[in-house]
Design a protein around this motif. Structure first.
Motif, PDB file in Angstrom:
ATOM      1  N   ILE A  94      -5.129  82.151  37.829  1.00  0.00           N
ATOM      2  CA  ILE A  94      -4.435  80.906  38.156  1.00  0.00           C
ATOM      3  C   ILE A  94      -5.298  80.069  39.100  1.00  0.00           C
ATOM      4  CG2 ILE A  94      -2.438  79.933  39.384  1.00  0.00           C
ATOM      5  CD1 ILE A  94      -0.823  82.344  38.261  1.00  0.00           C
ATOM      6  N   GLY A  95      -5.917  80.711  40.100  1.00  0.00           N
ATOM      7  CA  GLY A  95      -6.807  79.992  41.022  1.00  0.00           C
ATOM      8  C   GLY A  95      -7.973  79.344  40.302  1.00  0.00           C
ATOM      9  N   ALA A  96      -8.555  80.052  39.336  1.00  0.00           N
ATOM     10  CA  ALA A  96      -9.672  79.485  38.563  1.00  0.00           C
ATOM     11  C   ALA A  96      -9.198  78.295  37.731  1.00  0.00           C
ATOM     12  CB  ALA A  96     -10.286  80.559  37.664  1.00  0.00           C
ATOM     13  N   ALA A  97      -8.012  78.400  37.162  1.00  0.00           N
ATOM     14  CA  ALA A  97      -7.470  77.286  36.375  1.00  0.00           C
ATOM     15  C   ALA A  97      -7.217  76.074  37.263  1.00  0.00           C
ATOM     16  CB  ALA A  97      -6.182  77.712  35.663  1.00  0.00           C
ATOM     17  N   ILE A  98      -6.720  76.303  38.464  1.00  0.00           N
ATOM     18  CA  ILE A  98      -6.479  75.202  39.405  1.00  0.00           C
ATOM     19  C   ILE A  98      -7.793  74.540  39.780  1.00  0.00           C
ATOM     20  CG2 ILE A  98      -5.764  74.680  41.784  1.00  0.00           C
ATOM     21  CD1 ILE A  98      -3.544  76.826  41.397  1.00  0.00           C
ATOM     22  N   ALA A  99      -8.818  75.336  40.058  1.00  0.00           N
ATOM     23  CA  ALA A  99     -10.127  74.781  40.422  1.00  0.00           C
ATOM     24  C   ALA A  99     -10.689  73.942  39.284  1.00  0.00           C
ATOM     25  CB  ALA A  99     -11.092  75.907  40.785  1.00  0.00           C
ATOM     26  N   GLU A 100     -10.522  74.421  38.060  1.00  0.00           N
ATOM     27  CA  GLU A 100     -11.002  73.668  36.902  1.00  0.00           C
ATOM     28  C   GLU A 100     -10.237  72.351  36.757  1.00  0.00           C
ATOM     29  OE1 GLU A 100     -11.178  74.258  32.103  1.00  0.00           O
ATOM     30  OE2 GLU A 100     -11.521  76.019  33.370  1.00  0.00           O
TER      31      GLU A 100
END
Length: 117
Positions: A94-100
């Motif tokens: 989820i954190g990676a998706a938010i960063a993207e």
């Protein structure tokens, strides 16, 4: 209790409760008439399901983790040590998706700002 009462007591629509049953998250007893009969324990189960959905898990994931979740003093806690690792992986995804998404938003903002100059 029947589905209407469970819906009223949990604030979850009857449609969603039927979906939870289809997904294997709830297992109400069926009366000879075909009506579903829920137990008091199903109220807590629905509340746990809602917390896990709000935490970003899908119903397939919830089917896997729900047996390892307990409620302690109103807080939902994992009771299986291996579950914590899976939840950390989910949080990291989820954190990676938010960063993207933040990068995408910044790129779009830059394009919009360039157009306005």
């Amino acid at each position: 209790m029947r589905i209407g009462e469970l819906s009223r007591r949990t604030g979850v629509s009857e449609r969603a409760l039927r979906y939870y049953e289809e997904q294997g998250l709830l297992q109400p007893r069926r009366l000879p008439s075909g009506y579903r009969e829920y137990r008091e324990l199903d109220i807590a189960a629905v509340q746990r399901i809602r917390v896990l959905l709000d935490a970003g898990l899908n119903t397939a994931q919830i089917v896997e983790v729900l047996p390892c979740m307990v409620t302690d003093d109103g807080r939902l806690l994992p009771s299986c040590p291996e579950l914590v690792d899976e939840l950390v992986k989910q949080r990291d995804r989820i954190g990676a998706a938010i960063a993207e998404l933040e990068t995408t938003r910044s790129n779009l903002t830059r394009i919009i700002d360039n157009e306005r100059r």
